[in-house]
Every structure is written in structure tokens, then in C-alpha cells.
Design an enzyme around this catalytic site. Structure first.
Site, PDB file in Angstrom:
ATOM      1  N   LYS A  83      86.875  -6.431  -3.875  1.00 33.77           N
ATOM      2  CA  LYS A  83      87.060  -7.849  -4.209  1.00 33.77           C
ATOM      3  C   LYS A  83      88.415  -8.313  -3.678  1.00 33.77           C
ATOM      4  O   LYS A  83      89.436  -7.677  -3.936  1.00 33.77           O
ATOM      5  CB  LYS A  83      87.023  -8.041  -5.735  1.00 33.77           C
ATOM      6  CG  LYS A  83      85.695  -7.668  -6.366  1.00 33.77           C
ATOM      7  CD  LYS A  83      85.778  -7.673  -7.893  1.00 33.77           C
ATOM      8  CE  LYS A  83      85.849  -9.074  -8.461  1.00 33.77           C
ATOM      9  NZ  LYS A  83      85.826  -9.037  -9.963  1.00 33.77           N
TER      10      LYS A  83
HETATM   11  O1  G3P Z   1      85.571 -10.522 -13.427  1.00 29.44           O
HETATM   12  C1  G3P Z   1      85.916 -11.838 -13.163  1.00 29.44           C
HETATM   13  C2  G3P Z   1      85.492 -12.810 -14.232  1.00 29.44           C
HETATM   14  O2  G3P Z   1      84.250 -12.432 -14.768  1.00 29.44           O
HETATM   15  C3  G3P Z   1      86.527 -13.114 -15.262  1.00 29.44           C
HETATM   16  O3  G3P Z   1      85.996 -13.816 -16.352  1.00 29.44           O
HETATM   17  O4  G3P Z   1      86.155 -14.706 -18.663  1.00 29.44           O
HETATM   18  O5  G3P Z   1      88.233 -13.836 -17.498  1.00 29.44           O
HETATM   19  O6  G3P Z   1      87.176 -15.974 -16.786  1.00 29.44           O
HETATM   20  P1  G3P Z   1      86.948 -14.630 -17.389  1.00 29.44           P
END
Ligand code: G3P
Length: 220
Positions: A83
Site C-alpha cells: 500500500k
Molecule cells: O485500513 C485503512 C482504513 O480502513 C482505515 O479506517 O476507520 O481508520 O478510517 P479508519
């Protein structure tokens, strides 16, 4: 479609892997930092826990550093997907990493235009952040659906991987839009199972069966 679990926790990965519907694991630096293990140990452990790819994000801020980290991550397990952030350095690194044959895509992505640049550089995936778009007053589902439509129209093979999914309502909307892939935190995956009418119905069947015993036993 692909369904991933968004976690750095070995126990969560193993818990959901046993059901058979998980296609791999996505992580991010915040999730890895919440463990006591090294980045390498987390990637190796998750690769062992789940059939399918482990997504691991670089932390370098320049393209040379990202390429170096990507090559290192790629050697940690059989199926690592790198990533890269949606920065200019990330796009530069993406072209170089994909030319090496390493699976890689763009994350921390919030627009159709960012997604198009990634697909043009042969990204394996793009990861738009649904929840963070909604948090910012935008419509996360609309952005993801727009990326999916553009990719389908142009015939890009880059997978749309919806991330930052916070609840079952957002997940349901993504499924209805036919998004290629969705990654979900364990809490949201957990919520997928539950419906009070299922619990009520199962309890009713067992109650009606009562003490009649094992259904595979015959009368003879
Ligand atoms: O892995 C990336 C993403 O899923 C992060 O999610 O909840 O931290 O915005 P969040």
C-alpha cells in the site's frame, strides 16, 4: 467480490479465517503500531493466519524509500500487496514497483481523480476511505461508486477496495453498488452475522424439537 478483514490482530484474523469467507487481510501503520510486534512479524503472522494476500503500507515519504520498503515487504511472505499513500511520491513509487512485478496500489485515497492516476500506473488496487469521506462531510459511497463506474467504463483491471468502513449500513450500500472489494474491521464483520429474527427463529426450532434427540438417529 473480495472481502478482507482490516486488522493487525492475529487472533481476529484467525477467528474470521475459519468461516471461509475472508479473502485476505489489510493493515495500516496505525493498526500495526497498536501491536507489540515488529512490522515484519505482523505481516508474517497474518500471512500464516489467512489464505490470501496481506496488504502492508509503506512509511517512507520519498519514492526511493517507498520502493525499498516495498521490495523488503514483498520478501516477507508469498502474497504481500504493498500500500502506497496517494502522494506524488506514492504515485512515482507505484510505477516503479509495478514494473518490478510487485503487487501494489494506492491508499489514503479520497477522489475519482486520485483513483484514475493510480489505475493509469497499473495499480493492483485503490483504497478509497468511505468513513473518513463521510466524516469530512462528503459522500463516501458516491466517491466509491464513481471510481467503480469509471474503472468499469475504461476497462481498468485495478480493483476498487473500499476501506474505512465503519458500520453495516455503509457495507450494505457498498455491496448494493457492486464494489469489487471491501475491507472491514472485525467489529463490522461481527455485525454482519447478527439479526434478532435469526436468533429468535433458531431458538423456536430448537424449542419445538424439544427432547427428540439427534436427528440423524433412525427408528431401527
Ligand atoms: O485500513 C485503512 C482504513 O480502513 C482505515 O479506517 O476507520 O481508520 O478510517 P479508519
Amino acid at each position: 467480490m473480495q472481502l478482507y478483514i482490516d486488522t493487525a490482530s492475529e487472533s481476529d484474523a484467525r477467528e474470521f479465517a475459519r468461516y471461509g469467507f475472508i479473502d485476505g487481510v489489510t493493515t495500516n501503520p496505525s493498526l500495526v503500531a497498536s501491536t507489540d510486534s515488529s512490522y515484519r512479524t505482523v505481516v508474517e503472522t497474518l500471512a500464516d493466519a489467512v489464505d490470501g494476500p496481506v496488504f502492508a503500507q509503506v512509511l517512507a515519504e520519498d519514492a526511493d524509500g517507498m520502493v525499498e520498503q516495498a521490495r523488503t515487504y514483498d520478501a516477507w511472505a508469498d502474497d504481500v500487496v504493498v500500500k502506497l499513500p496517494a502522494t506524488r511520491a506514492g504515485y512515482e513509487a507505484l510505477g516503479r514497483i509495478r514494473a518490478d512485478g510487485i503487487e501494489a496500489g494506492i491508499t489514503v485515497l479520497f477522489s475519482v481523480t486520485q483513483a484514475i492516476l493510480a489505475a493509469k500506473n497499473d495499480a493492483t488496487f485503490v483504497a478509497p476511505y468511505v468513513g473518513r469521506l463521510d466524516d469530512a462531510g462528503e459522500d463516501g459511497l458516491e466517491v466509491v461508486a464513481g471510481i467503480q463506474t469509471a474503472f468499469d467504463e475504461y476497462g481498468f483491471e485495478t480493483e476498487v477496495l473500499a476501506a474505512s468502513v465503519r458500520n453495516r449500513r455503509q457495507a450494505t450500500a457498498l455491496y448494493r453498488a457492486g464494489v469489487d472489494a471491501v475491507t472491514l474491521p472485525p467489529t463490522v464483520l461481527e455485525a454482519h452475522f447478527d439479526h434478532h429474527k435469526t436468533a429468535e427463529g433458531v431458538a423456536g426450532f430448537l424449542s419445538d424439537w424439544g427432547t427428540r434427540g439427534n436427528p440423524i438417529e433412525s427408528d431401527d
